[in-house]
Enzyme design. Structure first.
Site, mmCIF file in Angstrom:
data_model
loop_
_atom_site.group_PDB
_atom_site.id
_atom_site.type_symbol
_atom_site.label_atom_id
_atom_site.label_comp_id
_atom_site.label_asym_id
_atom_site.label_seq_id
_atom_site.Cartn_x
_atom_site.Cartn_y
_atom_site.Cartn_z
ATOM 1 N N ASN A 1 -17.543 36.713 -18.836
ATOM 2 C CA ASN A 1 -16.519 37.367 -19.659
ATOM 3 C C ASN A 1 -17.012 38.721 -20.163
ATOM 4 O OD1 ASN A 1 -13.944 36.565 -20.052
ATOM 5 N ND2 ASN A 1 -14.401 35.028 -21.601
ATOM 6 N N HIS B 1 -12.224 39.960 -19.281
ATOM 7 C CA HIS B 1 -11.441 38.736 -19.460
ATOM 8 C C HIS B 1 -10.701 38.308 -18.196
ATOM 9 C CE1 HIS B 1 -12.115 37.800 -23.645
ATOM 10 N NE2 HIS B 1 -12.065 39.107 -23.906
ATOM 11 N N ASP C 1 -18.445 21.580 -20.552
ATOM 12 C CA ASP C 1 -18.520 22.949 -21.050
ATOM 13 C C ASP C 1 -19.064 23.809 -19.926
ATOM 14 O OD1 ASP C 1 -17.748 22.028 -23.476
ATOM 15 O OD2 ASP C 1 -19.395 22.988 -24.590
ATOM 16 N N ASP D 1 -10.706 34.720 -16.629
ATOM 17 C CA ASP D 1 -9.513 33.937 -16.294
ATOM 18 C C ASP D 1 -9.580 33.422 -14.856
ATOM 19 O OD1 ASP D 1 -8.600 34.325 -18.800
ATOM 20 O OD2 ASP D 1 -6.977 35.711 -18.276
ATOM 21 N N ASP E 1 -13.678 27.537 -22.845
ATOM 22 C CA ASP E 1 -14.244 27.046 -21.586
ATOM 23 C C ASP E 1 -14.550 25.559 -21.681
ATOM 24 O OD1 ASP E 1 -16.238 27.359 -23.447
ATOM 25 O OD2 ASP E 1 -17.745 28.058 -22.017
#
Lengths: 196, 329
Positions: free
Chosen positions: B203, B208, B195, B212, B238
């Site tokens: 984010n 976003h 994780d 990404d 994630d």
């Protein structure tokens, strides 16, 4: 050849001879028949060979003479229910059968307006006398003259006109279809409503 | 004269100075419902038709002066069917001639008045126009059906896809296929689940697109640090996973985990901003004796516990499922 031709052949075979013969013909032409709506897309291009193979497969499977099969295909194209739309579009060519015959000379231009990719062989129409027309067809697509013959016969029927139609002269480049009008208003003919 | 007009212009209307309709083409007679040549004596043009353009044409005399103009008009009984007409005034007879046509509304007019091919002049383009409208509708329909089928096929392909579109790593479906293969072929393997730490902050702070970019960076690190035969998965969000066939040595796995963490901790530049993330890793080794019908979720839940142990231990570190057992036991 535009897929719409192959799709028409598929409809013709399935409606006339059933799904089994269609599977034979499709297998012969290496067309897969898996999808729900069949796998020929009317608006995509395919090789001419595929079209010929479908016809060859049909002939092999049914044992019927080639000329009869092609003639029947032409009739099927303009006979409702499947041929409702083509028949209707052709009827815009004229109010009477002789006008319609003359309009066949514009068929390529008309087709090009709607489906530019459907490149049909050139057709010229010669009215030699009031009761006799000679339609000259380019032999670019094998068997096209036979299909056209069946189509013209069915259209004459639709107009209620009694005709004699035969392919009289073929050479390497062209075929001649002779149409003799015996009686223009022989029968009442089918309704044609301009408004649809 | 009117014979010629009837052939060339079967919709013509001839009007005298008082507005009385003197003569009609056969097709206009059909439209007006006039039988044969019997035009009722007091049939006034302006009673039947409403002229909408030009605005100043309100009487027959203004119509007579408008020789050569283009008129817009409609039948009072059929206001929805618009017509246009050319106007011509013959000074010798003082008659006004009109040649109405239906223009683009011709399809509606044909249906309303029951017109046929013979109602139009032989050189009229109406049949060609109608042909074109219908042929195009048919062709458009065929094209639309093709587009719909292609859209359906695309959706189905995406549904069946085994990889994640952003990172190119496998998705859950791809993971299941890989696990099935290893377990049925009785191969030992290890699972590393990770994780990302502080990913939500990236984010939320940089958007976003920055997120990404981080995810793409993580995928790159995973590819760089693993072997060709390892299976790299993005489970979504994630969450990432690595399946390592035949590699169960704890020392090597810990080393690999550390290498991945330090790779991920290398900041990512996005739009001039430094994005820092790290990762918490859980590791589980699986022997070659797993039952073929073992539940994948049950396996993954165990690795998940190890990930949480790593988070609890301060993030950015590796924990083994086997260690948890020891602690629990």
């Amino acid at each position: 050849m535009l897929g719409v031709v192959n799709k028409a052949i598929e409809h013709f075979i399935r409606a006339t001879y059933g799904d089994r013969v269609w599977r034979d013909a499709a297998q012969h032409a290496q067309v897969s028949v898996g999808g729900a709506g069949g796998d020929i897309e009317p608006m995509l291009m395919y090789s001419d060979e595929m079209t010929y193979q479908l016809i060859d497969g049909l002939i092999q499977s049914t044992g019927k003479p080639r000329q009869d099969v092609l003639d029947d295909l032409g009739t099927f194209l303009v006979t409702p229910p499947h041929g409702r739309m083509v028949r209707r579009l052709l009827r815009f060519g004229g109010a009477t059968f002789d006008e319609f015959l003359i309009s066949m000379g514009d068929l390529n231009d008309r087709v090009a307006l709607a489906l530019p990719d459907l490149d049909l062989p050139a057709i010229t129409v010669n009215l030699c006398a009031t009761d006799r027309a000679v339609i000259t067809v380019e032999n670019r697509i094998h068997g096209f003259a036979n299909v056209l013959q069946g189509l013209l016969r069915a259209m004459a029927d639709d107009y209620g006109t009694l005709v004699f139609i035969d392919i009289e002269d073929c050479n390497d480049n062209t075929s001649e279809i002779v149409v003799i009008l015996i009686e223009q208003n022989f029968a009442k003919g089918a309704e044609f409503n301009l408004a649809g | 004269m009117s014979d010629v007009l009837s052939k060339f212009c079967p919709f013509f209307i001839q009007v005298d100075r008082t507005g009385q309709i003197i003569n009609l083409g056969p097709s206009m007679a059909k439209v007006l419902g006039v039988i044969g040549a019997n035009i009722p004596a007091d049939t006034n043009f302006l009673d039947l038709f409403q002229i909408t353009r030009p605005a100043n044409v309100k009487s027959i005399s203004s119509l007579a002066q408008g020789d050569g103009i283009k008129l817009s008009l409609y039948l009072r009984a059929h206001p929805d069917i618009r017509m246009k007409a050319a106007v011509s005034h013959d000074p010798q007879t003082d008659m006004v001639f009109l040649s109405p046509s239906f223009g683009i509304g011709v399809q509606a007019a044909i249906g309303r008045f029951g017109l046929t091919m013979t109602d139009f002049a032989t050189t009229d383009m109406v049949p060609e126009l109608l042909y074109l409208i219908e042929a195009n509708q048919a062709a458009m329909q065929a094209s639309k059906r093709l587009t719909l089928r292609l859209q359906g096929a695309k959706a189905a392909a995406e549904e069946q896809a085994q990889s994640d579109t952003l990172t190119g790593l496998r998705n859950r479906r791809g993971l299941d296929a890989a696990l099935d293969h290893l377990i049925t072929h009785r191969q030992k393997f290890s699972i590393i689940q990770m994780d990302l730490d502080r990913f939500k902050a990236v984010n939320d702070t940089y958007g976003h697109a920055a997120g990404d970019a981080v995810l793409t960076h993580v995928a790159k690190v995973m590819r760089r640090e693993t072997r060709q035969c390892d299976i790299l998965v993005r489970l979504g969000g994630d969450e990432f996973l690595i399946i390592l066939p035949d590699l169960t040595d704890a020392g090597r796995l810990a080393q690999l985990g550390q290498a991945i963490i330090s790779g991920i901790e290398t900041p990512v530049m996005f739009d001039g901003e430094m994005c820092h993330v790290s990762a918490s890793l859980g590791v589980m080794t699986c022997s070659d004796t797993l039952a073929p019908d073992v539940n994948h979720d049950a396996l993954l839940v165990q690795v998940d516990h190890a990930v949480y142990a790593a988070k609890d231990a301060g993030r950015g570190c590796v924990r083994f499922v086997s260690d948890l057992m020891a602690v629990d036991g």
